[in-house]
Scaffold this active site. Sequence first.
Site, short mmCIF file in Angstrom:
data_model
loop_
_atom_site.label_atom_id
_atom_site.label_comp_id
_atom_site.label_asym_id
_atom_site.label_seq_id
_atom_site.Cartn_x
_atom_site.Cartn_y
_atom_site.Cartn_z
CE LYS A 193 27.17 -41.07 17.05
NZ LYS A 193 27.56 -39.64 16.91
CE1 TYR A 207 31.64 -38.75 21.20
CE2 TYR A 207 29.44 -38.81 22.15
CZ TYR A 207 30.29 -39.02 21.08
OH TYR A 207 29.78 -39.48 19.89
CG ASN A 222 26.91 -38.15 13.59
OD1 ASN A 222 26.61 -38.93 14.48
ND2 ASN A 222 27.97 -37.35 13.68
CG HIS A 261 31.62 -43.29 18.09
ND1 HIS A 261 32.27 -42.09 18.23
CD2 HIS A 261 32.47 -44.25 18.58
CE1 HIS A 261 33.46 -42.30 18.80
NE2 HIS A 261 33.60 -43.60 19.02
CD GLU A 275 36.30 -44.10 21.33
OE1 GLU A 275 35.83 -44.78 20.41
OE2 GLU A 275 36.58 -42.88 21.20
P1 DAT Z 1 32.91 -37.60 15.30
O1 DAT Z 1 31.69 -38.32 15.80
O2 DAT Z 1 32.89 -37.45 13.81
O3 DAT Z 1 34.20 -38.19 15.82
P2 DAT Z 1 33.23 -35.52 17.34
O4 DAT Z 1 34.01 -36.52 18.11
O5 DAT Z 1 33.85 -34.18 17.10
O6 DAT Z 1 32.82 -36.11 15.88
O7 DAT Z 1 31.82 -35.25 18.03
C1 DAT Z 1 31.10 -36.32 18.62
C2 DAT Z 1 29.63 -36.18 18.31
O8 DAT Z 1 29.10 -35.01 18.92
C3 DAT Z 1 29.33 -36.03 16.83
O9 DAT Z 1 29.23 -37.26 16.18
C4 DAT Z 1 28.03 -35.29 16.83
C5 DAT Z 1 28.14 -34.40 18.07
N1 DAT Z 1 28.64 -33.04 17.73
C6 DAT Z 1 29.93 -32.72 17.44
N2 DAT Z 1 30.06 -31.41 17.20
C7 DAT Z 1 28.81 -30.88 17.35
C8 DAT Z 1 28.26 -29.55 17.22
N3 DAT Z 1 29.01 -28.50 16.93
N4 DAT Z 1 26.93 -29.40 17.44
C9 DAT Z 1 26.15 -30.46 17.75
N5 DAT Z 1 26.61 -31.71 17.89
C10 DAT Z 1 27.90 -31.94 17.68
MG MG Z 2 34.96 -38.34 17.78
#
Ligand code: DAT
Ligand code: MG
Length: 138
Positions: free
Chosen positions: A9, A49, A117, A120, A131
């Site tokens: 990212k 997403y 973070n 991905h 994806e």
């Molecule tokens: P992951 O990346 O661990 O699969 P995810 O698919 O639930 O997690 O979410 C995608 C990304 O969106 C994640 O890496 C960071 C952001 N994100 C997720 N939940 C969030 C939240 N509650 N507040 C802010 N950003 C968030």
């Molecule tokens: Mg995810």
Amino acid sequence: MEETFFILKPDAVKRGLVGEVLHRIERRGFQLTRLEQCQIERTTLEKHYSDLVDKPFFPSIADFMMSGPVIIGTLAGVGAVQAWRDMLGATDPAKAQAGTIRGDFALGAEPGQSLKNIAHGSDSLESARREISIWFGE
Ligand code: DAT
Ligand code: MG
């Protein structure tokens, strides 16, 4: 042999962590099967997403993910999908264990901002296939 999809990212690129993360991928024994730098377009991110598009924090995710260049790629290896998720650690860096990529390199988020973070990873084999087709058109 499984293949999974990853994004390094904008925070990883800005902080000069691309080499470090790619090194971890190679050191683990994965093969880098695709690797490309790009600037994310909104339509691609919305497809990627699709489960988060309607969440109140999606605009902050989009701002963050389009804030600078990213590296997209695929890695292959035995059990690659789960192994890469395990290497990433928990979604929220504040909860990610030391030794994971997020636990070692990412910081807590400001309220109302996207979690930054580092990387991905696809969350299942089905997501990985989906994806790879979104990002590489295959
Ligand atoms: P992951 O990346 O661990 O699969 P995810 O698919 O639930 O997690 O979410 C995608 C990304 O969106 C994640 O890496 C960071 C952001 N994100 C997720 N939940 C969030 C939240 N509650 N507040 C802010 N950003 C968030
Ligand atoms: Mg995810």
